[in-house]
Design a protein around this motif. Structure first.
Motif, PDB file in Angstrom:
ATOM      1  N   VAL A 180       0.839  -1.202   0.000  1.00 54.04           N
ATOM      2  CA  VAL A 180       0.000   0.000   0.000  1.00 54.04           C
ATOM      3  C   VAL A 180       0.872   1.249   0.000  1.00 54.04           C
ATOM      4  N   VAL A 181       1.861   1.277   0.885  1.00 54.04           N
ATOM      5  CA  VAL A 181       2.746   2.440   0.985  1.00 54.04           C
ATOM      6  C   VAL A 181       3.559   2.598  -0.302  1.00 54.04           C
ATOM      7  N   ASN A 182       4.053   1.485  -0.851  1.00 50.83           N
ATOM      8  CA  ASN A 182       4.780   1.556  -2.124  1.00 50.83           C
ATOM      9  C   ASN A 182       3.916   2.162  -3.223  1.00 50.83           C
ATOM     10  N   ASP A 183       2.632   1.834  -3.176  1.00 51.20           N
ATOM     11  CA  ASP A 183       1.705   2.286  -4.207  1.00 51.20           C
ATOM     12  C   ASP A 183       1.406   3.779  -4.104  1.00 51.20           C
ATOM     13  N   VAL A 184       1.168   4.284  -2.885  1.00 51.19           N
ATOM     14  CA  VAL A 184       0.748   5.684  -2.736  1.00 51.19           C
ATOM     15  C   VAL A 184       1.929   6.648  -2.663  1.00 51.19           C
ATOM     16  N   PHE A 185       3.103   6.135  -2.329  1.00 48.50           N
ATOM     17  CA  PHE A 185       4.249   7.020  -2.152  1.00 48.50           C
ATOM     18  C   PHE A 185       4.539   7.906  -3.372  1.00 48.50           C
TER      19      PHE A 185
END
Length: 237
Positions: free
Chosen positions: A52-57
């Motif tokens: 999730v964090v990889n995606d939104v970063f």
């Protein structure tokens, strides 16, 4: 100031659109859509918080232009904000002026109970016990299957999350919001201060986990005053 907002499990960026009604004009609302819902409904849901964090970063990083900014998360969104803030700091992207954690225990307190692996009927009961508008979602068979997929992915990502101590504490003003009837968050919210070297303000509201929906104007008043005070401090006023 820019305010990046991350939703609770099963939520979309759309839950924040009404906030424009109450936000101070100097605050730019930037709701962040997670994969698998809303405008990104045709993408697969991320199955771990790291993904999730990889995606939104990249989306958040693209918007960092030197303007002061804040990060808000409710429920699962708190874990996203926490990990995202640390990643931005590691990459020297500028310290958030304010971090707002809403309706969730601090990351170092482990969630010992999993619901994302429960059978459908038990899973639905657990979701309904949280309140919100989940009842309507489960009254339609087609919608039930659709939203259960998103909810299971989100709850799975949050429940499988494992906290790893960071080299440095957060260097942002921290604001904690919780519902008085949301016992998991209420009983541990004071420990959020262990994650920051700055001041940590705590506010309680009537209702349970979804207090942000039932007390929208009051919540936004706290957010406005918190962000405006950060702006004044940052400008030297």
């Amino acid at each position: 100031m820019k305010l990046f907002c991350f939703p609770y499990a099963g939520g979309t960026a759309g839950i924040f659109h009404r906030w424009k009604e109450y936000l101070d004009p100097s605050i730019e609302l930037v709701p962040v859509e997670l994969a698998g819902r809303g405008s990104r409904v045709h993408e697969p849901c991320s199955e771990s918080l790291r993904k999730v964090v990889n995606d939104v970063f990249p989306h958040v990083w693209h918007h960092l232009d030197g303007t002061p900014y804040a990060l808000f998360g409710h429920g699962m969104g708190c874990l996203i904000v926490y990990e995202l803030a640390h990643r931005i700091l590691r990459l020297k992207g500028g310290n958030p002026a304010c971090l707002i954690f809403s309706g969730h225990r601090p990351p170092h307190i482990r969630n010992k109970r999993w619901i994302h692996t429960l059978p459908d009927n038990e899973f639905q009961k657990e979701i309904l016990s949280l309140g919100g508008r989940s009842k309507e979602l489960f009254e339609n068979q087609v919608m039930t299957g659709f939203f259960s997929r998103i909810l299971r992915a989100d709850f799975g990502a949050a429940e499988k999350y494992r906290y790893l101590p960071k080299a440095h504490k957060l260097e942002s003003k921290t604001v904690i919001l919780y519902g008085k009837q949301d016992h998991a968050a209420a009983n541990s919210c004071h420990e959020w201060h262990l994650q920051t070297n700055k001041e940590c303000d705590i506010y309680s509201f009537e209702d349970g986990h979804f207090f942000i929906n039932e007390n929208e104007e009051e919540v936004l008043n706290v957010i406005n005053s918190s962000l405006l005070s950060c702006s004044m401090i940052g400008s030297g006023i």
